[in-house]
Design a protein around this motif. Structure first.
Motif, PDB file in Angstrom:
ATOM      1  N   GLU A  39      30.431 -19.864 -32.552  1.00 51.55           N
ATOM      2  CA  GLU A  39      30.575 -21.026 -31.673  1.00 51.55           C
ATOM      3  C   GLU A  39      30.694 -22.309 -32.489  1.00 51.55           C
ATOM      4  O   GLU A  39      31.547 -23.166 -32.212  1.00 51.55           O
ATOM      5  CB  GLU A  39      29.370 -21.118 -30.732  1.00 51.55           C
ATOM      6  N   TYR A  40      29.876 -22.441 -33.526  1.00 51.52           N
ATOM      7  CA  TYR A  40      29.916 -23.642 -34.356  1.00 51.52           C
ATOM      8  C   TYR A  40      31.250 -23.755 -35.091  1.00 51.52           C
ATOM      9  O   TYR A  40      31.841 -24.837 -35.190  1.00 51.52           O
ATOM     10  CB  TYR A  40      28.760 -23.622 -35.352  1.00 51.52           C
ATOM     11  N   ALA A  41      31.742 -22.622 -35.605  1.00 51.05           N
ATOM     12  CA  ALA A  41      33.031 -22.633 -36.310  1.00 51.05           C
ATOM     13  C   ALA A  41      34.155 -23.081 -35.388  1.00 51.05           C
ATOM     14  O   ALA A  41      35.019 -23.876 -35.779  1.00 51.05           O
ATOM     15  CB  ALA A  41      33.328 -21.244 -36.874  1.00 51.05           C
ATOM     16  N   LEU A  42      34.153 -22.596 -34.152  1.00 55.85           N
ATOM     17  CA  LEU A  42      35.193 -22.955 -33.194  1.00 55.85           C
ATOM     18  C   LEU A  42      35.173 -24.444 -32.880  1.00 55.85           C
ATOM     19  O   LEU A  42      36.217 -25.088 -32.786  1.00 55.85           O
ATOM     20  CB  LEU A  42      35.015 -22.148 -31.899  1.00 55.85           C
ATOM     21  N   GLU A  43      33.991 -24.997 -32.729  1.00 55.12           N
ATOM     22  CA  GLU A  43      33.869 -26.389 -32.321  1.00 55.12           C
ATOM     23  C   GLU A  43      34.126 -27.374 -33.467  1.00 55.12           C
ATOM     24  O   GLU A  43      34.481 -28.528 -33.220  1.00 55.12           O
ATOM     25  CB  GLU A  43      32.479 -26.633 -31.730  1.00 55.12           C
ATOM     26  N   HIS A  44      33.960 -26.917 -34.711  1.00 54.13           N
ATOM     27  CA  HIS A  44      34.066 -27.845 -35.844  1.00 54.13           C
ATOM     28  C   HIS A  44      35.250 -27.552 -36.765  1.00 54.13           C
ATOM     29  O   HIS A  44      35.411 -28.221 -37.793  1.00 54.13           O
ATOM     30  CB  HIS A  44      32.767 -27.823 -36.654  1.00 54.13           C
ATOM     31  N   GLY A  45      36.088 -26.583 -36.408  1.00 56.61           N
ATOM     32  CA  GLY A  45      37.243 -26.275 -37.237  1.00 56.61           C
ATOM     33  C   GLY A  45      36.901 -25.609 -38.553  1.00 56.61           C
ATOM     34  O   GLY A  45      37.681 -25.649 -39.511  1.00 56.61           O
ATOM     35  N   TYR A  46      35.710 -24.996 -38.635  1.00 52.81           N
ATOM     36  CA  TYR A  46      35.301 -24.273 -39.833  1.00 52.81           C
ATOM     37  C   TYR A  46      35.860 -22.846 -39.785  1.00 52.81           C
ATOM     38  O   TYR A  46      36.360 -22.389 -38.762  1.00 52.81           O
ATOM     39  CB  TYR A  46      33.780 -24.201 -39.927  1.00 52.81           C
ATOM     40  N   ARG A  47      35.757 -22.135 -40.891  1.00 54.35           N
ATOM     41  CA  ARG A  47      36.036 -20.706 -40.902  1.00 54.35           C
ATOM     42  C   ARG A  47      34.708 -19.952 -40.885  1.00 54.35           C
ATOM     43  O   ARG A  47      33.729 -20.395 -41.490  1.00 54.35           O
ATOM     44  CB  ARG A  47      36.855 -20.301 -42.136  1.00 54.35           C
ATOM     45  N   TYR A  48      34.725 -18.831 -40.204  1.00 55.74           N
ATOM     46  CA  TYR A  48      33.536 -17.982 -40.102  1.00 55.74           C
ATOM     47  C   TYR A  48      33.644 -16.836 -41.097  1.00 55.74           C
ATOM     48  O   TYR A  48      34.711 -16.216 -41.222  1.00 55.74           O
ATOM     49  CB  TYR A  48      33.411 -17.441 -38.675  1.00 55.74           C
ATOM     50  N   VAL A  49      32.571 -16.567 -41.838  1.00 60.73           N
ATOM     51  CA  VAL A  49      32.555 -15.464 -42.797  1.00 60.73           C
ATOM     52  C   VAL A  49      31.416 -14.519 -42.429  1.00 60.73           C
ATOM     53  O   VAL A  49      30.325 -14.962 -42.075  1.00 60.73           O
ATOM     54  CB  VAL A  49      32.416 -15.962 -44.251  1.00 60.73           C
ATOM     55  N   MET A  50      31.686 -13.218 -42.510  1.00 56.15           N
ATOM     56  CA  MET A  50      30.734 -12.216 -42.021  1.00 56.15           C
ATOM     57  C   MET A  50      30.278 -11.317 -43.154  1.00 56.15           C
ATOM     58  O   MET A  50      31.073 -10.903 -44.001  1.00 56.15           O
ATOM     59  CB  MET A  50      31.390 -11.383 -40.915  1.00 56.15           C
ATOM     60  N   GLY A  51      28.988 -10.989 -43.163  1.00 53.52           N
ATOM     61  CA  GLY A  51      28.401 -10.302 -44.300  1.00 53.52           C
ATOM     62  C   GLY A  51      28.420  -8.801 -44.264  1.00 53.52           C
ATOM     63  O   GLY A  51      28.162  -8.143 -45.281  1.00 53.52           O
ATOM     64  N   SER A  52      28.722  -8.212 -43.121  1.00 57.54           N
ATOM     65  CA  SER A  52      28.721  -6.753 -43.045  1.00 57.54           C
ATOM     66  C   SER A  52      29.498  -6.329 -41.798  1.00 57.54           C
ATOM     67  O   SER A  52      30.154  -7.148 -41.156  1.00 57.54           O
ATOM     68  CB  SER A  52      27.280  -6.221 -42.992  1.00 57.54           C
ATOM     69  N   VAL A  53      29.449  -5.052 -41.502  1.00 59.67           N
ATOM     70  CA  VAL A  53      29.960  -4.445 -40.267  1.00 59.67           C
ATOM     71  C   VAL A  53      31.480  -4.321 -40.209  1.00 59.67           C
ATOM     72  O   VAL A  53      32.000  -3.228 -40.054  1.00 59.67           O
ATOM     73  CB  VAL A  53      29.430  -5.163 -38.996  1.00 59.67           C
ATOM     74  N   ILE A  54      32.216  -5.425 -40.310  1.00 60.98           N
ATOM     75  CA  ILE A  54      33.672  -5.284 -40.231  1.00 60.98           C
ATOM     76  C   ILE A  54      34.190  -4.695 -41.545  1.00 60.98           C
ATOM     77  O   ILE A  54      33.642  -4.933 -42.623  1.00 60.98           O
ATOM     78  CB  ILE A  54      34.374  -6.615 -39.879  1.00 60.98           C
ATOM     79  N   ASP A  55      35.249  -3.922 -41.443  1.00 54.56           N
ATOM     80  CA  ASP A  55      35.646  -3.090 -42.569  1.00 54.56           C
ATOM     81  C   ASP A  55      36.232  -3.868 -43.745  1.00 54.56           C
ATOM     82  O   ASP A  55      36.221  -3.374 -44.872  1.00 54.56           O
ATOM     83  CB  ASP A  55      36.618  -2.005 -42.093  1.00 54.56           C
ATOM     84  N   VAL A  56      36.703  -5.087 -43.519  1.00 57.53           N
ATOM     85  CA  VAL A  56      37.181  -5.881 -44.648  1.00 57.53           C
ATOM     86  C   VAL A  56      36.030  -6.230 -45.592  1.00 57.53           C
ATOM     87  O   VAL A  56      36.207  -6.317 -46.810  1.00 57.53           O
ATOM     88  CB  VAL A  56      37.908  -7.162 -44.167  1.00 57.53           C
ATOM     89  N   VAL A  57      34.848  -6.408 -45.039  1.00 60.60           N
ATOM     90  CA  VAL A  57      33.671  -6.673 -45.870  1.00 60.60           C
ATOM     91  C   VAL A  57      33.351  -5.457 -46.732  1.00 60.60           C
ATOM     92  O   VAL A  57      33.057  -5.564 -47.929  1.00 60.60           O
ATOM     93  CB  VAL A  57      32.464  -7.049 -44.991  1.00 60.60           C
ATOM     94  N   LEU A  58      33.432  -4.278 -46.130  1.00 61.23           N
ATOM     95  CA  LEU A  58      33.183  -3.046 -46.871  1.00 61.23           C
ATOM     96  C   LEU A  58      34.226  -2.857 -47.971  1.00 61.23           C
ATOM     97  O   LEU A  58      33.932  -2.368 -49.062  1.00 61.23           O
ATOM     98  CB  LEU A  58      33.173  -1.846 -45.926  1.00 61.23           C
TER      99      LEU A  58
END
Length: 435
Positions: free
Chosen positions: A221-240
């Protein structure tokens, strides 16, 4: 047989030449096609939302079917800066203590600056965000390892970062929080008052302990409202995918000492550190090996989770993923291992467990505490509570090898050190005493 200390000296001297130049993607080598992400019926597209908040190259890599993905030189440069390749050690002290014929090796990701493997994908994702000229990035963190990794990566690229930290960890892990702040990030307890979703939860429960699913929702939600990019630490396969640098390095290290692991072990929260070590072996050198994923009995994904489509985040902002899950609304207990409190499991790892390529076990807190003490007293390294789950499994395997007089080789991922978790261990010392 080559002396392993000499191998590590060699790796340091020639680290830039030995460092893998590609990440390994297991998707084309899975036993079955991976069920794709899905949008919920009668809703706005979550996949389109991903395209708004994730760096474009991260989206591309998430859906690639290429077996190998080239690591940009700019990322390799930063990998060298933070200390890759990481060392491989033989746990001789532990072997002697257990009186086992098994040879035990561990890949020590705790040697990295923030004390865990998380920086491997943080550097990659933040670099791709930096390449898009954004002002900053957002993310979530449980135990704090991922938050500190993003804070470090952001500092390397001079980007702002805001980290939504699960409230329980925020309160009980002040050292982790301080480390994130020291690297220049802003840390916010989740659920928070700075997002609509956080405020809605606090209105119903002012003392809400938080969860990773909630923190993910707030970061998005914060990324959407402020034009930031969101980075995720696990779960999605690109992280793996990014984490497979661990296993690719380990393959080379084992080759140099003339060893080949029979059993590969790592703990599991969302799946990144297990995949990082095990996936290259599963996809490229699988014959005759056992792969063991170790989870927390207090967050019983393996024993009580269902394999179905579910949201990765509590608010349901992300696309549905086919995974082993306890449900997006699962609120974990405030356990010692903050990094294992996530309700779901990466889709590719979920599939490998369902297809029995990977074995899955769970341990209780007291068992993990005892294993951590044994490892610290025999090897000198205090393992992160998450990694101590893998240590417990290794001890059990080695003792079984002693019963059968089997000269097996075990490789596990010591994915983090526990020096910033001493307060958690102290509470366990008070609860359980010595053993």
């Amino acid at each position: 047989m080559v002396n392993i200390q000499e191998v590590n000296k060699y790796l340091y001297k020639y680290r830039e030449e030995i460092l893998p130049k590609y990440w390994y993607n297991i998707i084309p080598d899975l036993p079955k096609p991976l069920p794709p992400p899905m949008d919920p019926k009668d809703t706005n597209s979550r996949i389109e939302l991903l395209q708004r908040i994730l760096p474009k190259e991260v989206i591309k890599q998430q859906f690639t079917i290429d077996r190998f993905v080239k690591i940009p030189d700019e990322i390799l440069e930063k990998y060298v800066v933070v200390g890759r390749p990481t060392p491989l050690f033989r746990a001789i002290g532990l072997e002697k203590f257990l009186d086992t014929p098994a040879r035990i090796y561990f890949k020590y990701e705790g040697a990295l600056p923030t004390g865990s493997h998380k920086v491997n994908t943080a550097i990659a994702q933040v670099y791709y965000a930096y390449s898009e000229n954004v002002e900053g990035v957002t993310t979530e963190t449980g135990a704090g390892q991922w938050g500190s990794a993003v804070a470090l990566a952001s500092s390397l690229y001079r980007l702002k970062s805001i980290v939504f930290m699960v409230k329980t960890s925020y309160d009980h892990k002040p050292a982790r929080r301080s480390l994130i702040e020291f690297y220049g990030a802003e840390v916010v307890p989740s659920p928070s008052k700075i997002t609509r979703f956080g405020r809605s939860l606090l209105e119903n429960n002012p003392d809400h302990p938080g969860s990773l699913g909630i923190a993910i929702s707030e970061a998005i939600e914060y990324a959407l409202e402020h034009g930031y990019r969101y980075v995720m630490g696990s779960v999605i396969d690109v992280v793996l995918l990014h984490q497979t640098i661990i296993g690719l390095e380990a393959m080379r290290q084992m080759e140099l000492i003339g060893e080949e692991p029979d059993i590969i072990v790592a703990c599991v929260g969302g799946g990144s550190n297990f995949a990082g070590l095990a996936y290259p072996f599963i996809g490229l050198r699988n014959k005759g090996k056992r792969f063991i994923a170790v989870g927390s009995a207090e967050v019983p994904k393996f024993s009580k989770g269902e394999y179905r489509y579910d949201y990765p985040d509590t608010a349901g902002l992300l696309p549905l993923l086919k995974m082993i899950t306890l449900g997006k609304d699962f609120v974990p207990p405030p356990i010692y291992s903050g990094g294992l409190r996530y309700h779901g499991l990466a889709p590719s790892l979920s599939l490998l467990i369902r297809e029995r390529v990977v074995e899955a076990i769970e341990y209780r807190e007291v068992e993990v505490y005892k294993a951590a003490r044994i490892f610290a007293e025999t090897q000198g390294i205090v393992p992160a509570p998450e990694s101590a789950h893998a240590v417990k499994a290794v001890i059990d395997i080695a003792l079984e090898a002693r019963k059968r007089n089997e000269k097996i080789t075990i490789l596990f991922n010591l994915s983090g050190h526990g020096l910033l978790d001493i307060d958690n261990y102290k509470s366990m010392m008070i609860r359980y005493g010595r053993f």
